[in-house]
Structures are given as structure tokens and as C-alpha cells.
Design a protein around this motif. Structure first.
Motif, PDB file in Angstrom:
ATOM      1  N   LYS A  44     -77.046  26.333 -52.816  1.00 26.70           N
ATOM      2  CA  LYS A  44     -76.919  24.906 -52.479  1.00 26.70           C
ATOM      3  C   LYS A  44     -77.850  24.079 -53.365  1.00 26.70           C
ATOM      4  CE  LYS A  44     -77.273  21.778 -48.518  1.00 26.70           C
ATOM      5  NZ  LYS A  44     -76.983  21.643 -47.088  1.00 26.70           N
ATOM      6  N   ILE A  45     -77.286  23.080 -54.022  1.00 26.11           N
ATOM      7  CA  ILE A  45     -78.131  22.215 -54.843  1.00 26.11           C
ATOM      8  C   ILE A  45     -78.149  20.768 -54.311  1.00 26.11           C
ATOM      9  CG2 ILE A  45     -78.113  23.516 -57.028  1.00 26.11           C
ATOM     10  CD1 ILE A  45     -76.018  20.607 -57.061  1.00 26.11           C
ATOM     11  N   ALA A  46     -77.276  20.465 -53.379  1.00 35.61           N
ATOM     12  CA  ALA A  46     -77.314  19.124 -52.796  1.00 35.61           C
ATOM     13  C   ALA A  46     -76.655  19.122 -51.428  1.00 35.61           C
ATOM     14  CB  ALA A  46     -76.596  18.119 -53.706  1.00 35.61           C
ATOM     15  N   GLY A  47     -77.088  18.195 -50.603  1.00 32.65           N
ATOM     16  CA  GLY A  47     -76.469  18.019 -49.289  1.00 32.65           C
ATOM     17  C   GLY A  47     -76.155  16.555 -49.075  1.00 32.65           C
ATOM     18  N   MET A  48     -75.070  16.310 -48.365  1.00 31.91           N
ATOM     19  CA  MET A  48     -74.699  14.926 -48.060  1.00 31.91           C
ATOM     20  C   MET A  48     -74.700  14.745 -46.548  1.00 31.91           C
ATOM     21  SD  MET A  48     -71.467  14.604 -50.617  1.00 31.91           S
ATOM     22  CE  MET A  48     -70.810  16.169 -50.102  1.00 31.91           C
ATOM     23  N   PHE A  57     -89.274  25.026 -52.629  1.00 30.20           N
ATOM     24  CA  PHE A  57     -88.394  25.320 -51.488  1.00 30.20           C
ATOM     25  C   PHE A  57     -89.154  26.136 -50.454  1.00 30.20           C
ATOM     26  CE2 PHE A  57     -85.381  24.875 -55.031  1.00 30.20           C
ATOM     27  CZ  PHE A  57     -84.539  23.925 -54.492  1.00 30.20           C
ATOM     28  N   PRO A  58     -88.931  25.861 -49.160  1.00 30.84           N
ATOM     29  CA  PRO A  58     -89.531  26.725 -48.140  1.00 30.84           C
ATOM     30  C   PRO A  58     -89.036  28.167 -48.345  1.00 30.84           C
ATOM     31  CG  PRO A  58     -88.417  24.818 -47.153  1.00 30.84           C
ATOM     32  CD  PRO A  58     -88.085  24.807 -48.605  1.00 30.84           C
ATOM     33  N   GLU A  59     -89.911  29.117 -48.083  1.00 35.02           N
ATOM     34  CA  GLU A  59     -89.619  30.537 -48.335  1.00 35.02           C
ATOM     35  C   GLU A  59     -88.214  30.982 -47.871  1.00 35.02           C
ATOM     36  OE1 GLU A  59     -91.812  32.890 -49.853  1.00 35.02           O
ATOM     37  OE2 GLU A  59     -90.017  34.179 -49.710  1.00 35.02           O
ATOM     38  N   PRO A  60     -87.809  30.679 -46.621  1.00 33.88           N
ATOM     39  CA  PRO A  60     -86.506  31.203 -46.170  1.00 33.88           C
ATOM     40  C   PRO A  60     -85.315  30.640 -46.953  1.00 33.88           C
ATOM     41  CG  PRO A  60     -87.730  30.182 -44.346  1.00 33.88           C
ATOM     42  CD  PRO A  60     -88.470  29.869 -45.594  1.00 33.88           C
ATOM     43  N   LEU A  61     -85.519  29.570 -47.703  1.00 37.47           N
ATOM     44  CA  LEU A  61     -84.387  28.958 -48.419  1.00 37.47           C
ATOM     45  C   LEU A  61     -84.272  29.434 -49.863  1.00 37.47           C
ATOM     46  CD1 LEU A  61     -84.350  25.182 -47.373  1.00 37.47           C
ATOM     47  CD2 LEU A  61     -82.929  27.047 -46.529  1.00 37.47           C
ATOM     48  N   ARG A  62     -85.293  30.178 -50.319  1.00 34.65           N
ATOM     49  CA  ARG A  62     -85.344  30.436 -51.770  1.00 34.65           C
ATOM     50  C   ARG A  62     -84.161  31.197 -52.329  1.00 34.65           C
ATOM     51  NH1 ARG A  62     -91.823  31.072 -52.388  1.00 34.65           N
ATOM     52  NH2 ARG A  62     -92.181  28.957 -51.645  1.00 34.65           N
ATOM     53  N   ASP A  63     -83.507  32.041 -51.517  1.00 40.30           N
ATOM     54  CA  ASP A  63     -82.347  32.739 -52.069  1.00 40.30           C
ATOM     55  C   ASP A  63     -81.040  31.993 -51.792  1.00 40.30           C
ATOM     56  OD1 ASP A  63     -82.503  33.208 -49.409  1.00 40.30           O
ATOM     57  OD2 ASP A  63     -81.672  35.231 -49.510  1.00 40.30           O
ATOM     58  N   LYS A  64     -81.134  30.876 -51.069  1.00 43.31           N
ATOM     59  CA  LYS A  64     -79.904  30.131 -50.740  1.00 43.31           C
ATOM     60  C   LYS A  64     -79.816  28.810 -51.471  1.00 43.31           C
ATOM     61  CE  LYS A  64     -79.429  31.858 -46.067  1.00 43.31           C
ATOM     62  NZ  LYS A  64     -79.288  31.546 -44.686  1.00 43.31           N
ATOM     63  N   GLY A 105     -81.402  16.372 -42.347  1.00 42.47           N
ATOM     64  CA  GLY A 105     -80.163  16.985 -42.784  1.00 42.47           C
ATOM     65  C   GLY A 105     -79.140  16.948 -41.669  1.00 42.47           C
ATOM     66  N   ARG A 106     -78.057  17.662 -41.861  1.00 34.27           N
ATOM     67  CA  ARG A 106     -77.010  17.718 -40.836  1.00 34.27           C
ATOM     68  C   ARG A 106     -77.513  18.484 -39.624  1.00 34.27           C
ATOM     69  NH1 ARG A 106     -72.448  20.894 -41.839  1.00 34.27           N
ATOM     70  NH2 ARG A 106     -71.120  19.866 -40.329  1.00 34.27           N
ATOM     71  N   LEU A 107     -76.867  18.253 -38.504  1.00 28.59           N
ATOM     72  CA  LEU A 107     -77.085  18.997 -37.277  1.00 28.59           C
ATOM     73  C   LEU A 107     -78.566  19.047 -36.879  1.00 28.59           C
ATOM     74  CD1 LEU A 107     -74.691  21.926 -38.317  1.00 28.59           C
ATOM     75  CD2 LEU A 107     -74.088  19.986 -36.884  1.00 28.59           C
ATOM     76  N   GLY A 108     -79.232  17.924 -37.081  1.00 24.08           N
ATOM     77  CA  GLY A 108     -80.629  17.796 -36.659  1.00 24.08           C
ATOM     78  C   GLY A 108     -81.622  18.585 -37.499  1.00 24.08           C
ATOM     79  N   ARG A 109     -81.191  19.057 -38.641  1.00 19.89           N
ATOM     80  CA  ARG A 109     -82.106  19.841 -39.473  1.00 19.89           C
ATOM     81  C   ARG A 109     -83.003  18.945 -40.309  1.00 19.89           C
ATOM     82  NH1 ARG A 109     -77.145  23.329 -41.130  1.00 19.89           N
ATOM     83  NH2 ARG A 109     -77.035  24.712 -39.336  1.00 19.89           N
ATOM     84  N   THR A 110     -84.041  19.564 -40.855  1.00 14.68           N
ATOM     85  CA  THR A 110     -84.959  18.826 -41.729  1.00 14.68           C
ATOM     86  C   THR A 110     -84.482  18.983 -43.167  1.00 14.68           C
ATOM     87  OG1 THR A 110     -86.759  19.371 -40.255  1.00 14.68           O
ATOM     88  CG2 THR A 110     -87.380  18.751 -42.479  1.00 14.68           C
ATOM     89  N   TRP A 111     -84.625  17.923 -43.956  1.00 12.53           N
ATOM     90  CA  TRP A 111     -84.336  18.045 -45.391  1.00 12.53           C
ATOM     91  C   TRP A 111     -85.681  17.961 -46.122  1.00 12.53           C
ATOM     92  CZ3 TRP A 111     -80.211  19.661 -47.959  1.00 12.53           C
ATOM     93  CH2 TRP A 111     -80.150  19.467 -49.338  1.00 12.53           C
TER      94      TRP A 111
END
Ligand code: BTN
Length: 342
Positions: A191-195, A224-231, A125-131
Motif C-alpha cells: 500500500k502506498i496511499a489511502g483515500m 512506518f510502524p513495525e507491523p506495517l513494514r511488509d505491507k 484512516g478508514r474504519l476508525g484507524r490511525t493514519w
């Protein structure tokens, strides 16, 4: 007669062309130039791979179910049926579709072309993150482009593609869509998609450009990983139904082709500035922005012609933000500014 290069794609395209109608074994055998027995064997193999056909004596077969994951031959069949804009390489699983595009560009494969996968083991993902990219009917897609434009225009490139994809998804799904500058597609506050747009630059010219799109199409919450489930969310979770991955993938490719063609034809900035406000989920909201080591806060006031975010600070000045990570209080706080379905 010899067997065509991609018999499965030919068989599957016959089903796509026939719609709900039955396709006879005889017809398929004639189309492929093989025996009925050989067609029967291929159909059995397709069933083992997750297709379900309903067979009726003297009528033939009807396609009832497609495999959940990406099936390259079915994708080729859809592409054949609808005229795919670019060469497309499909994989069941890959490290990252964007990495595959880079490798192919380095080897000299001419752009444009696209790479698509059912799952990624090193999705980025952006900024060195994992998608996170499990095999769950989501779309992981990257495009190779060789644009004739200065690197500075890359910002508007991602925004323009985002606008086009957001509008197409709203029309295709009936769901409200918004964009969180610069690269997140948002549905009902999640968030449903990232570019991710990455470029290779040579002497101040863009050598090539890799545009990656990760679209949560059919993911369920446990994907989804747990910390992302509400985002984070998916189109399926928001719509309460799943979406046909192959058909949607081809539709999205066509939208991207359209977006790209309009950029090649001329400056899309006036159109981007016109369409942006209807999709902008930050407009008028108080946001925090991390730009390198700098932390800024202010009220988002749209974008400028370079695609920079306009941020009105507490002192009343307007800052132009070229890149950074914007956060709203809470998750992607729900927005009233989500684009209607048309
Ligand atoms: C983000 O929101 O941080 C951007 C995510 C981009 C993910 C896509 S999935 C297809 C392509 N391949 C990758 O490794 N990343 C992009």
C-alpha cells in the motif's frame, strides 16, 4: 513601492520560472519592489529554512535544493506558476487535514478548497484507524467539495478519484500502480496511499464531502510502524529515488480537479467500469471480507455500476459488497494486474 503580500512566494516563483538559469538579485528586487539588501536578507532566511542557493557574482542565484518538508510559500509559488485550481491552505503540522476541512466548512468557507500538511498528529484512516503521518516528505491532503449528487454515488466517487490518481502516479513516476477496492493504492503488492471520503448528509442530499488522500511519497521504511513494514511502502522506496513534494502536490491537485470536473459534467460510471479492470488488484483472487460482524470469503469479480465489489462465493452466487475490509492471504499479495506506466 510596497512589499507584495507574499514576497517569499514571489521570489520562489521566479526560480521556478527560470528553471536551471540564474536569477539576479536585481531582477528579484525589481519584481518585489524592494532593495537588493532586503532580497539578500530574504534569501538568507530561505536558506535557514532549508533552501540551498548557488550564488555567482554578476549572475545571481540558482536554486539547488528545496526543504524536505512542506514549505507553504514554495507551494504557493508552484501554484502561482501552474495555476492552482482551488484555494489551498498549507500547514507544517496539523491534527488532520480532513478535520481542518470540516472546521472550515462549518465556519462557512465556500468549497471547493484544499488543505495540505507536512505532518498530521491525528491523521485518520478508514474504519476508525490511525493514519501515521510523520514529517518525512509524504503528502497529506484533503479536499472540500459540495457535490450535487445523491449520497449513493459516493462509492463511485472514491473509486473514480482512485483511478485518476493511480493512473497519474504511474505516469509521473514510471511505477506500476494498482487499486485494492475500495480505497487503497498499491504498488508492487504494497500500500502506498489511502483515500478516505467522508460526507455530511442533509435530507438525503450530500451537503458536503471531504476527500482525504494520504500518499506515502518519500517515506523510508523506518517511518512506518513495525507491523506495517511488509505491507506498506512509498513511491521513493519503490523507485529508489525521492520525489519533489511541492511539484507533485500541485500535480495531484490538478488530477483531482480534473476528476472532479468530469464528475460534475456527467456520469463517469461507464468510463470507471472501462478503466477499473486494468487497475484492479483483487480480480480473480480469493479474498476474505469483514463487513460489520459478517465474515465472507470468495473470489473477487470486479465492481458493478454502483461501485460495489462483486464477490463470487463458494456456492457460486454473486454477492454485491457495498463496504467492508478486504484482505488477501499474506500482505497485499503481489498482483500481475498493475497498470503499466501509460
Ligand atoms: C485509509 O487507507 O485508511 C485512508 C487513509 C486516508 C489518510 C488521509 S491523510 C489526509 C487526510 N487526513 C486524514 O486525517 N486522513 C486523510
Amino acid at each position: 513601492m510596497s512589499v507584495p503580500e507574499d514576497p517569499d512566494a514571489l521570489i520562489l516563483s521566479a526560480f521556478l520560472e527560470s528553471g536551471e538559469k540564474y536569477v539576479s538579485g536585481e531582477f528579484l528586487a525589481a519584481r518585489l519592489g524592494v532593495s537588493r539588501v532586503s532580497i539578500w536578507n530574504r534569501m538568507k532566511k530561505l536558506e535557514e529554512d532549508g533552501f540551498r542557493f548557488h550564488a555567482v557574482r554578476n549572475r545571481g542565484y540558482q536554486l539547488q535544493q528545496e526543504p524536505e518538508g512542506l514549505y507553504p510559500a514554495l507551494l504557493r509559488a508552484h501554484g502561482h506558476h501552474q495555476r492552482l485550481p482551488w484555494p489551498l491552505h498549507a500547514f507544517a503540522s496539523i491534527d488532520s487535514t480532513s478535520s481542518e476541512v470540516e472546521r472550515r466548512l462549518i465556519e462557512g468557507e465556500p468549497a471547493p478548497f484544499a488543505v495540505i500538511a507536512s505532518a498530521q498528529t491525528l491523521g485518520r484512516g478508514r474504519l476508525g484507524r490511525t493514519w501515521t503521518s510523520p514529517n518525512c516528505g509524504n503528502l497529506y491532503l484533503s479536499l472540500a467539495l459540495r457535490p450535487e449528487m445523491p449520497p449513493a454515488r459516493m462509492q463511485t466517487f472514491t473509486l473514480w478519484f482512485g483511478v485518476k490518481v493511480a493512473r497519474a502516479l504511474a505516469a509521473l513516476t514510471g511505477l506500476p500502480m494498482a487499486i485494492k477496492w475500495p480505497n487503497d493504492l498499491i504498488c508492487r503488492g504494497r500500500k502506498i496511499a489511502g483515500m478516505l471520503t467522508e460526507a455530511r448528509v442533509d435530507n438525503d442530499r450530500l451537503k458536503d464531502l471531504v476527500f482525504g488522500l494520504g500518499l506515502n511519497l518519500n517515506a523510508q521504511s523506518h517511518h512506518f510502524p513495525e507491523p506495517l513494514r511488509d505491507k506498506a511502502s512509498s513511491l521513493a522506496l519503490e523507485a529508489g529515488r525521492t520525489f519533489p513534494l511541492h511539484r507533485l502536490a500541485i500535480q495531484i491537485l490538478k488530477v483531482l480537479d480534473d476528476a472532479w470536473q468530469s464528475m460534475e459534467e456527467g456520469d463517469v460510471t461507464p468510463e470507471l467500469l472501462r478503466q477499473w479492470p486494468a487497475l484492479d488488484c483483487l480480480e480473480g483472487k480469493t479474498v476474505q471480507l469483514a463487513e460489520g460482524n459478517r465474515l465472507l470469503a470468495g473470489v473477487a469479480r470486479g465492481i458493478d455500476a454502483q461501485g460495489s465489489l462483486l464477490l463470487e462465493t463458494e456456492e457460486g452466487t454473486l454477492q454485491r459488497i457495498r463496504s467492508g475490509d478486504v484482505s488477501l492471504q499474506g500482505a497485499y499479495a503481489p498482483t500481475e494486474n498493475e497498470v503499466p506506466t501509460k
